[in-house]
Design a protein around this motif. Structure first.
Motif, PDB file in Angstrom:
ATOM      1  N   UNK A 186       0.832  -1.207   0.000  1.00  0.00           N
ATOM      2  CA  UNK A 186       0.000   0.000   0.000  1.00  0.00           C
ATOM      3  C   UNK A 186       0.860   1.248   0.000  1.00  0.00           C
ATOM      4  N   UNK A 187       0.473   2.208  -0.847  1.00  0.00           N
ATOM      5  CA  UNK A 187       1.011   3.566  -0.763  1.00  0.00           C
ATOM      6  C   UNK A 187      -0.140   4.525  -1.101  1.00  0.00           C
ATOM      7  N   UNK A 188       0.148   5.799  -1.337  1.00  0.00           N
ATOM      8  CA  UNK A 188      -0.930   6.769  -1.529  1.00  0.00           C
ATOM      9  C   UNK A 188      -1.805   6.472  -2.742  1.00  0.00           C
ATOM     10  N   UNK A 189      -1.234   5.900  -3.794  1.00  0.00           N
ATOM     11  CA  UNK A 189      -1.964   5.684  -5.040  1.00  0.00           C
ATOM     12  C   UNK A 189      -2.279   4.224  -5.324  1.00  0.00           C
ATOM     13  N   UNK A 190      -1.867   3.331  -4.409  1.00  0.00           N
ATOM     14  CA  UNK A 190      -1.939   1.912  -4.743  1.00  0.00           C
ATOM     15  C   UNK A 190      -2.217   1.051  -3.520  1.00  0.00           C
ATOM     16  N   UNK A 191      -3.156   0.122  -3.692  1.00  0.00           N
ATOM     17  CA  UNK A 191      -3.396  -0.905  -2.689  1.00  0.00           C
ATOM     18  C   UNK A 191      -3.479  -2.246  -3.411  1.00  0.00           C
ATOM     19  N   UNK A 192      -2.694  -3.225  -2.959  1.00  0.00           N
ATOM     20  CA  UNK A 192      -2.728  -4.572  -3.541  1.00  0.00           C
ATOM     21  C   UNK A 192      -2.880  -5.584  -2.423  1.00  0.00           C
ATOM     22  N   UNK A 193      -3.826  -6.505  -2.608  1.00  0.00           N
ATOM     23  CA  UNK A 193      -4.030  -7.596  -1.663  1.00  0.00           C
ATOM     24  C   UNK A 193      -3.996  -8.920  -2.412  1.00  0.00           C
ATOM     25  N   UNK A 194      -3.094  -9.813  -2.000  1.00  0.00           N
ATOM     26  CA  UNK A 194      -3.088 -11.165  -2.524  1.00  0.00           C
ATOM     27  C   UNK A 194      -3.810 -12.073  -1.530  1.00  0.00           C
ATOM     28  N   UNK A 195      -4.660 -12.925  -2.060  1.00  0.00           N
ATOM     29  CA  UNK A 195      -5.362 -13.903  -1.231  1.00  0.00           C
ATOM     30  C   UNK A 195      -4.824 -15.270  -1.590  1.00  0.00           C
ATOM     31  N   UNK A 196      -4.169 -15.915  -0.657  1.00  0.00           N
ATOM     32  CA  UNK A 196      -3.594 -17.233  -0.903  1.00  0.00           C
ATOM     33  C   UNK A 196      -4.625 -18.296  -0.571  1.00  0.00           C
ATOM     34  N   UNK A 197      -5.311 -18.761  -1.594  1.00  0.00           N
ATOM     35  CA  UNK A 197      -6.369 -19.730  -1.378  1.00  0.00           C
ATOM     36  C   UNK A 197      -7.257 -19.860  -2.594  1.00  0.00           C
ATOM     37  N   UNK A 198      -8.476 -20.329  -2.364  1.00  0.00           N
ATOM     38  CA  UNK A 198      -9.419 -20.665  -3.422  1.00  0.00           C
ATOM     39  C   UNK A 198     -10.075 -19.405  -3.999  1.00  0.00           C
ATOM     40  N   UNK A 199      -9.885 -19.184  -5.298  1.00  0.00           N
ATOM     41  CA  UNK A 199     -10.466 -18.016  -5.959  1.00  0.00           C
ATOM     42  C   UNK A 199     -11.988 -18.033  -5.906  1.00  0.00           C
ATOM     43  N   UNK A 200     -12.584 -19.215  -5.979  1.00  0.00           N
ATOM     44  CA  UNK A 200     -14.049 -19.311  -5.939  1.00  0.00           C
ATOM     45  C   UNK A 200     -14.589 -18.788  -4.609  1.00  0.00           C
ATOM     46  N   UNK A 201     -13.893 -19.124  -3.537  1.00  0.00           N
ATOM     47  CA  UNK A 201     -14.282 -18.624  -2.213  1.00  0.00           C
ATOM     48  C   UNK A 201     -14.098 -17.108  -2.131  1.00  0.00           C
ATOM     49  N   UNK A 202     -12.984 -16.636  -2.672  1.00  0.00           N
ATOM     50  CA  UNK A 202     -12.602 -15.227  -2.542  1.00  0.00           C
ATOM     51  C   UNK A 202     -13.605 -14.298  -3.232  1.00  0.00           C
ATOM     52  N   UNK A 203     -14.026 -14.635  -4.449  1.00  0.00           N
ATOM     53  CA  UNK A 203     -14.860 -13.698  -5.206  1.00  0.00           C
ATOM     54  C   UNK A 203     -16.232 -13.505  -4.565  1.00  0.00           C
ATOM     55  N   UNK A 204     -16.686 -14.472  -3.765  1.00  0.00           N
ATOM     56  CA  UNK A 204     -17.994 -14.333  -3.127  1.00  0.00           C
ATOM     57  C   UNK A 204     -17.992 -13.299  -2.003  1.00  0.00           C
ATOM     58  N   UNK A 205     -16.825 -12.809  -1.627  1.00  0.00           N
ATOM     59  CA  UNK A 205     -16.725 -11.787  -0.579  1.00  0.00           C
ATOM     60  C   UNK A 205     -17.108 -10.402  -1.100  1.00  0.00           C
ATOM     61  N   UNK A 206     -17.237 -10.252  -2.419  1.00  0.00           N
ATOM     62  CA  UNK A 206     -17.453  -8.941  -3.026  1.00  0.00           C
ATOM     63  C   UNK A 206     -18.803  -8.881  -3.724  1.00  0.00           C
ATOM     64  N   UNK A 207     -19.380  -7.688  -3.745  1.00  0.00           N
ATOM     65  CA  UNK A 207     -20.631  -7.462  -4.465  1.00  0.00           C
ATOM     66  C   UNK A 207     -20.634  -6.050  -5.034  1.00  0.00           C
ATOM     67  N   UNK A 208     -20.922  -5.953  -6.350  1.00  0.00           N
ATOM     68  CA  UNK A 208     -21.011  -4.651  -7.018  1.00  0.00           C
ATOM     69  C   UNK A 208     -19.763  -3.803  -6.735  1.00  0.00           C
ATOM     70  N   UNK A 209     -18.598  -4.397  -6.877  1.00  0.00           N
ATOM     71  CA  UNK A 209     -17.361  -3.751  -6.420  1.00  0.00           C
ATOM     72  C   UNK A 209     -16.330  -3.510  -7.534  1.00  0.00           C
ATOM     73  N   UNK A 210     -16.138  -4.467  -8.399  1.00  0.00           N
ATOM     74  CA  UNK A 210     -15.009  -4.376  -9.327  1.00  0.00           C
ATOM     75  C   UNK A 210     -15.371  -3.653 -10.622  1.00  0.00           C
ATOM     76  N   UNK A 211     -14.463  -2.755 -11.020  1.00  0.00           N
ATOM     77  CA  UNK A 211     -14.577  -2.071 -12.308  1.00  0.00           C
ATOM     78  C   UNK A 211     -13.988  -2.922 -13.427  1.00  0.00           C
ATOM     79  N   UNK A 212     -12.959  -3.705 -13.081  1.00  0.00           N
ATOM     80  CA  UNK A 212     -12.233  -4.502 -14.065  1.00  0.00           C
ATOM     81  C   UNK A 212     -11.962  -5.880 -13.486  1.00  0.00           C
TER      82      UNK A 212
END
Length: 252
Positions: free
Chosen positions: A127-153
């Motif tokens: 993380x810095x002023x212009x950037x935030x990156x989070x890696x999730x080490x695990x199952x992508x199927x599980x991870x994407x269900x944590x978000x709703x109406x969130x991603x632009x890309x």
């Protein structure tokens, strides 16, 4: 060459950048013909960049892999739209791969991102002023269900449907659709009819991503895109009436 291990070998791709070969999935992480860096830019970063212009952009990078999509995104935005705040979220199943990336032979263009590469390799977050990156080490199927109406890309860049079908099913893209904003853009190298059908069945409009020097790819959005070459899915479905999208019950 310290990166190489029992499951991965380095491969020089045609644009001069290295990719890796996964023995587990029996595939390269990138097209060796298009080139690792070129594929990230032309099939993911640039087409999405051109369609999404906001002060703050949320990106889902499926899957982190060697990190090219995330790193190329940072580089391209810094060069072309440095005022944009980037939030990048990326699941990756292979924790040992991520830890090894501090030793990967990245292209010279990524040298200025060395601090970010090391931080993600060691901590999985930056993380810095212009950037935030989070890696999730695990199952992508599980991870994407944590978000709703969130991603632009969304960069849909998992191993191919034949090697890793669970990240290409109709049910998977249903969760992706929920996680995305309606005006969001999904990019993928896959032009397979079954991939496009699974997207279409979840309300996505399908478009061609084509240009000089790389193989045609796919763009998708839940909103209609102007100035994009549309794929006539109704016609293709009529011509392929027996073709079905991948489903969870048949993907394992």
């Amino acid at each position: 060459m310290a990166f190489e291990d029992a499951l991965h070998t380095l491969t020089l791709s045609d644009d001069g950048s290295y990719t890796a070969y996964s023995k587990e999935y029996d595939e390269h992480y990138h097209s060796t013909k298009d080139g690792a860096l070129k594929e990230s830019l032309q099939k993911h970063v640039i087409p999405a960049f051109e369609l999404i212009e906001k002060d703050e952009v949320n990106i889902l990078d499926i899957c982190y892999g060697l990190g090219f999509n995330t790193l190329a995104t940072i580089l391209y935005y810094r060069q072309n739209r440095p005022q944009t705040k980037l939030n990048i979220f990326s699941p990756e199943l292979d924790a040992s791969l991520v830890k090894s990336l501090k030793d990967f032979s990245y292209p010279k263009e990524f040298q200025k991102l060395r601090e970010i590469i090391v931080a993600l390799s060691k901590e999985g977050i930056y993380e810095d002023e212009q950037l935030f990156i989070e890696l999730f080490l695990g199952d992508a199927r599980e991870y994407v269900t944590k978000f709703e109406d969130f991603f632009d890309i969304v960069y849909q860049d998992a191993f191919s449907p034949s090697s890793n079908p669970v990240l290409w099913t109709q049910e998977y893209f249903r969760d992706i659709a929920k996680a995305m904003k309606k005006e969001g853009i999904l990019t993928t190298y896959s032009t397979a009819f079954r991939t496009r059908l699974a997207l279409y069945e979840n309300g996505f409009h399908i478009y061609l991503n084509e240009g000089e020097g790389y193989r045609t790819a796919t763009l998708a959005s839940q909103m209609q895109l102007l100035n994009a070459v549309s794929v006539n899915m109704e016609h293709k479905i009529a011509c392929n009436p027996d073709m079905k999208s991948l489903r969870d019950e048949t993907s394992h």
